[in-house]
Design an enzyme around this catalytic site. Structure first.
Site, PDB file in Angstrom:
ATOM      1  N   VAL A 106      -4.651   1.847  -6.907  1.00  7.70           N
ATOM      2  CA  VAL A 106      -3.474   2.593  -6.491  1.00  7.70           C
ATOM      3  C   VAL A 106      -2.788   3.099  -7.758  1.00  7.70           C
ATOM      4  CG1 VAL A 106      -1.309   2.538  -5.195  1.00  7.70           C
ATOM      5  CG2 VAL A 106      -3.212   1.040  -4.515  1.00  7.70           C
ATOM      6  N   GLY A 107      -2.581   4.397  -7.850  1.00 15.26           N
ATOM      7  CA  GLY A 107      -1.882   4.970  -8.996  1.00 15.26           C
ATOM      8  C   GLY A 107      -0.393   5.086  -8.710  1.00 15.26           C
ATOM      9  N   THR A 121      -3.218  15.590 -10.282  1.00 12.58           N
ATOM     10  CA  THR A 121      -2.356  15.254  -9.161  1.00 12.58           C
ATOM     11  C   THR A 121      -1.706  16.564  -8.790  1.00 12.58           C
ATOM     12  OG1 THR A 121      -1.908  13.103 -10.145  1.00 12.58           O
ATOM     13  CG2 THR A 121      -0.368  13.829  -8.473  1.00 12.58           C
ATOM     14  N   THR A 123       2.751  13.326 -12.740  1.00 14.29           N
ATOM     15  CA  THR A 123       1.298  13.433 -12.880  1.00 14.29           C
ATOM     16  C   THR A 123       0.915  12.888 -14.242  1.00 14.29           C
ATOM     17  OG1 THR A 123      -0.540  14.963 -13.214  1.00 14.29           O
ATOM     18  CG2 THR A 123       1.668  15.859 -13.583  1.00 14.29           C
ATOM     19  N   GLY A 124      -0.054  11.992 -14.257  1.00 13.14           N
ATOM     20  CA  GLY A 124      -0.462  11.439 -15.545  1.00 13.14           C
ATOM     21  C   GLY A 124      -1.181  10.133 -15.377  1.00 13.14           C
ATOM     22  N   GLY A 168      -1.402   6.966 -14.389  1.00 15.12           N
ATOM     23  CA  GLY A 168      -0.548   6.303 -13.417  1.00 15.12           C
ATOM     24  C   GLY A 168      -0.087   4.908 -13.774  1.00 15.12           C
TER      25      GLY A 168
END
Lengths: 311, 311
Positions: A207-208, A178, A229-230, A232
């Site tokens: 969808v994250g 991300t 970021t990761g 999600g």
């Protein structure tokens, strides 16, 4: 008007390449790219621009760079398509815009910003989101433009792994990448922006956390601007951005304590990743529980830093 | 195992018909429907079922009833299509599932539950979400099945109003309707479920607060289960569900104080609507800042109540 020293930080994803696969040349390329992308936002701030314009400028640069999983260089879904998500939030007003599942705008972050500025909605997804993009005066690109050899190879490897039933190799670069930026401008206002291609071989429609306001993206002048970021799904279930806000606002925690404890708790649950955040005093925190996180920052001392791994 | 007295509450939307347009017959029909839908979930709880099954059962009934804007009776987008959103959350585990922009499953809440139970994701939207529904062993219906004369009339009136540039008539029934349920089971576990057709004449692709975990839907055994209804954009920007959770967890507020203050603050911002919530002790709060909210509840006294206006 009080003049605050502007501050900015960005990430290029917590899904860094395993140290064992990194070459000196590639590492240097990442550091150079992180610096260039940070300087794009920093220039806006130093020219008296707003944090909203600064995070936009940095994310625009990150999206254009195929090293990062957003815009050009976005990963592929199981259908070998791109579905990009992005969100932006203005800490001064809590205005925000988010978009999910699009492939078309060269800069998904500008599509998210158009949702914020040109509609009465905050979140558009899927077909309707794609149609909105066509009317929003954004530079459009063909699907091929976003693709890279390396991401296609990662998709094929992941599909092959699933077919053969082999165990995951634990390479976080395949799982989540991300990009995002957070900034404090000289007017004391915060902003956050996040953009992503999602996870390699994700189910189309997934969808994250990036476009979920409160989860992967959050900004409020009263507390902090945050871009995550990761993995999600964990970040959504922990409402990561808003949880840091809540600990600062209701428990009196400072930025480092609040963000550090949230990222540690994510790790305990199995949610790998990290985040970047800045508060209204210009403090920066960049916690992550993964082997690395591509990151760059320029704090109150005015010095640009870039880093990938834990040191 | 400690035996808690089960508790349940539901809403059929804060977008109630203006009192001036309500007839005694229609009002009686609403009260009867609210009672039937509540009893569906209450029966699950009294038979020793879980809060997750109870909120599912109540929302399934609400979705089937065309009086409410969810499932059959969902409102129309500007394209005269239906795009339904739903979410469900298990307070015991924070597992959750959400879906947005679908038209197909008779019960969108079962689609959200399938996302939670059958995928590694928590949120699916658009085309990919529709394709997932086709594989998830859900009862499907044609688009026509969801439509009603009354909702089509509302769409035409709204489109005509926009064309003619007339002022909004302030009828909240056109703006937002949602259904939802929250429950506490005898095992002390909380759950929340929300389902909606969105706003009449919404832009296709618009995602409201209902499927946004933390905004319109939230459950955590440590604090409360919450389902919201109202002008979704404001509810997203306030992360309503998680904000109530945060005030209880970090500021020590009780359920009534936390939920009441959040709904008041929404009103100050211009965000009309309300929410239903229950905590782990079985306390219920049903705050709203709109003229009314269709609601029903059965607290620790075991008595079923239904209400529409502020009375």
């Amino acid at each position: 008007m009080p003049q605050t020293t502007p501050v900015i930080a960005l990430h290029g994803g917590a899904g860094t390449i395993l140290k064992s696969n990194m070459t000196p040349e590639l590492e240097a390329a990442y550091h150079a790219a992180l610096r260039t992308c940070l300087e794009a936002g920093l220039a806006v701030l130093r020219n008296g621009g707003t944090s909203l314009d600064a995070v936009t400028a940095s994310v625009v640069e990150l999206e254009d760079n195929p090293l990062f999983n957003a815009g050009r260089g976005a990963v592929y879904t199981t259908d070998a398509t791109h579905e990009m998500d992005a969100a932006i939030m203005n800490g001064a007003t809590r205005d925000c815009g988010a978009i999910s599942g699009i492939c078309g705008p060269r800069h998904p972050i500008l599509a998210a910003r158009a949702v914020m500025e040109k509609t009465e909605h905050v979140f558009l997804a899927g077909d309707g989101a794609r149609r909105f993009c066509e009317t929003a005066d954004l530079e459009m690109q063909d699907a091929e433009w976003f693709g890279t050899e390396q991401r296609l190879k990662a998709l094929k490897a992941e599909m092959e792994r699933r077919r053969s039933g082999l165990a995951d190799d634990g390479d976080p670069a395949r799982k989540h990448g991300t990009v995002g930026a957070v900034a404090l401008d000289r007017f004391g206002h915060l902003a956050a922006a996040t953009s992503t291609g999602g996870m390699t071989a994700k189910t189309p429609g997934r969808v994250g956390d990036s476009p979920v306001i409160g989860a992967g993206t959050w900004a409020d002048d009263a507390t902090a601007a945050i871009s995550a970021t990761g993995h999600g799904e964990y970040f959504i279930r922990q409402v990561v951005g808003h949880e840091i806000d809540a600990r600062m606002r209701w428990a009196g925690q400072d930025l480092g304590t609040a963000s550090g404890s949230v990222v540690s708790e994510l790790g305990v649950m199995g949610g790998s990743g990290g985040l970047i955040c800045v508060d209204a005093k210009g403090n920066i925190a960049l916690p992550f529980n993964s082997p690395g996180m591509y990151r760059a920052w320029c704090g109150k001392d005015g010095v640009v830093h870039t880093a990938i791994y834990r040191d």
